[in-house]
Design an enzyme around this catalytic site. Sequence first.
Site, PDB file in Angstrom:
ATOM      1  N   TRP A 325      -5.702  -4.252  -0.141  1.00  0.00           N
ATOM      2  CA  TRP A 325      -4.541  -4.765  -0.204  1.00  0.00           C
ATOM      3  C   TRP A 325      -3.783  -4.448  -1.502  1.00  0.00           C
ATOM      4  CZ3 TRP A 325      -1.662  -8.084  -3.174  1.00  0.00           C
ATOM      5  CH2 TRP A 325      -0.298  -8.449  -2.784  1.00  0.00           C
ATOM      6  N   HIS A 326      -4.869  -4.813  -2.797  1.00  0.00           N
ATOM      7  CA  HIS A 326      -4.045  -4.648  -3.860  1.00  0.00           C
ATOM      8  C   HIS A 326      -4.142  -3.089  -4.451  1.00  0.00           C
ATOM      9  CE1 HIS A 326      -5.517  -8.648  -4.507  1.00  0.00           C
ATOM     10  NE2 HIS A 326      -4.713  -8.779  -5.401  1.00  0.00           N
ATOM     11  N   GLY A 327      -4.914  -2.073  -3.722  1.00  0.00           N
ATOM     12  CA  GLY A 327      -4.574  -0.633  -4.159  1.00  0.00           C
ATOM     13  C   GLY A 327      -5.321   0.204  -3.567  1.00  0.00           C
ATOM     14  N   PHE A 487       1.515  -3.483  -6.396  1.00  0.00           N
ATOM     15  CA  PHE A 487       0.880  -3.577  -5.225  1.00  0.00           C
ATOM     16  C   PHE A 487       1.861  -3.793  -3.921  1.00  0.00           C
ATOM     17  CE2 PHE A 487      -2.228  -5.841  -8.578  1.00  0.00           C
ATOM     18  CZ  PHE A 487      -2.854  -4.454  -8.567  1.00  0.00           C
TER      19      PHE A 487
END
Lengths: 487, 316
Positions: A325-327, A487
């Site tokens: 989800w962060h990257g 993000f």
Amino acid sequence: MLFNSLNFLLFFIIVFSLYWFVFGRRLAWQNLFLMLASYVFYAFWDWRFLFLLIFSTCLDFVSGIQIYRAKSDKLRRLYLVLSVGINLGFLGVFKYYNFFADSLARLLEAGGIHTHWTLLSIVLPVGISFYTFHGLSYVFDIYNRKIEPSYNFVNYSLFVSFFPLLVAGPIERATHLLPQVEKPRQFSYEQACDGITQILWGLFKKVVIADGCAQFANQIFNESGQFGGITLFAGAALFAFQIYGDFSGYSDMAMGVSKLLGFELLRNFNYPYFSRSIPEFWRRWHISLSSWFRDYLYIPLGGSRGGRWHSLRNLIIIFVVSGFWHGANWTFVVWGLLNALYYIPSLLFKSNRDHLNTVAEDRALPNFKELMQMMATFIMTVFAWVFFRAPSVQFAFSYCHRILLAAFDPNAYKEMLTYVRWTIGIPMMLILFCFMVLEWVGRRELHPLLVFRKHIPKPARHALYYVILIVVFLFAGKQQQFIYFQF
Amino acid sequence: MKRFLINLLLSVLPVAVFALWLDWRVVKDLRHSNHGDYGVWNDLYSGRANKDLLIYGSSRAWVHIDPVVLEDSVRMSVYNLGVDGYNFDMSSLRHDIIMRGVPPKVIVYALDGSTLFKRKDLYNQAQFLPYLDDDALEKRISGYEGYSAWDARLPFVKFIGQYRVLFRWFNGDFSAGVPADRYRGFKAQHVNWTKDVDELIKHQKQLTQPLDTSSIRRFELFLQQCRASHIRVILTYPPEHILGQQFVSNRTSIIRIYRSLASIYDIPFLDYSSDTLCMDKKYFYNSQHLNDVGATIYSRKLASALKGILKDAPQK
């Protein structure tokens, strides 16, 4: 428009004045105005993506109503799949297309098959992960019959696009924020004062702590070849403070701004670096995202029901997904996996529900055991942050390897001390120390300045506010983008 | 709400009053300071820098050309207006300010690989603090990253984040009585070449210096304007150490452009890019900059050449 910019100050003064003095008498006008103000705020980043935000809002608004009205479970599921599919489809295209295309091409190339995937030069719409998750939580809650859909588009749209949380969270839930949108709001003096102090504390964390640490963390990571292993560890520890100050500072400012408009947002951070174990850390770090994954992924997957292996599988899934989800980079996936690995022993020994209280709750100082536990947890998270910050997995492994190699080298410690003394400087270290002391003192409260509001006489309290304000003014250098905007 | 607004106003008011006073006071002291860049900007704005012979360029002008050595030789008053970290764009701003007063007779322009390149960021932003109310300066720096329009329009905002300046002001470093650390803009660097420089050079990657077409156009315009104003321009390329010459891949073509400009506008080009000084580390403190010993030798060579040029060829 960054929260720590004069542009935002001007924008907010206008919004605040019109919101209370012009539109304050009618809720419908107030909400419409806030929605438009939120769109203006978003358009400042990139007006083209405003259409994406509006489309996503319309999609979830209509999906919510259709899911609720559907006569059969099959139809309900169909609407849910459609909504989730389109939302994740957008996220996939904008955030993950290049990553998957590149990874697949490399994989095929390793097998001797040469491909010519076209990588797109896609600009990631700011806040897409956050508002997509707002919308998803809404449709999931309707599907699970936790809430009824909103039939007022303005109210729903305001829930999704409310400007303080639009670009970097906290990730709100319809069950929490939507009722506040629908209910008339009264100006509260206490709430507004609390909002101002929380903004001040958030500014301090962002401008002084995060941006102050960023310049040294960036230098050490970017020129890692020139530094010894212990200085590399110091760089990673500085990054730990940077990301905490940056993200929790943003959350504090978002909460403070919301309070001035009569809203209470979900808490996002609860002094994570005073955690005594990794499970406790994850109950205190980015709480709105952790709880989102818990409620909409971990529990639907079966959670801890169904045996040990089932729990382990689910745990690994949520940490990997959280990392992803962060990257769109393998570094985030490894970061998630590493945290899962840290977490597994607690799950196996059933100690993951330990430490639900605040450390040294009824004492001024921690005991030796607590201190050791906090230090060990911090060191583990610092190693994990290396993967979060590193440009590649290989870089992160080599970085950690060099730290571990230098652990017993006295010269490496000497070099680190020289760097701290002459490059970072005593004033910055002193500020970091004071920051940690203030955080420790305030660990039972929503933010440390609340302790002073409650227990310290007004003149001393105001003096402290002025000192913080002056330090913010002095250190507010070149504005650095908030890390979580990407993000 | 009323109580909140009154309390907020009462809390903000002392800060605002103090900030206003601080802004006024620090700007006043900086405008009278002899210290570093402030001293040069103050000389520039007060007309003290309006001398017969001016030296333009970047740090390779600032630390290389000693006005005293030149004055002895050419019998003219000299001021060094080299501005650290910047290219022609900033030199032309200084030239515009100079032209508000008595124009110089001669300009010696010290060139380097990046003269006709424009940097993006507002390097050493603190030097501009006392003169943000000057429209020409504000307009010029507004094109750089890091500039904020609020800085010039709201009091004190320009000092946000400038804690080093404020600490030094508080320490009295900018008081009028503190002696200048430069002489007519020039500051010799008493520093030697160290192993760190070798190490740095070892890791340095070769780059191609991009030329900014608008800078070239404006440089030509500058040469034309100087000619129209009867100001003699002399170009010089100060020595750079042989180890540093390989890092700019298009160095030769850049020097060729300077030669061609000199030829087109019929101006002397004193090229020291391959001088014997370039071979010896003892004259440098890094690959681009001569130390005090090297600067003196180069200034003497330059002075001698200038003497010949100014004596032989009368002003056109």
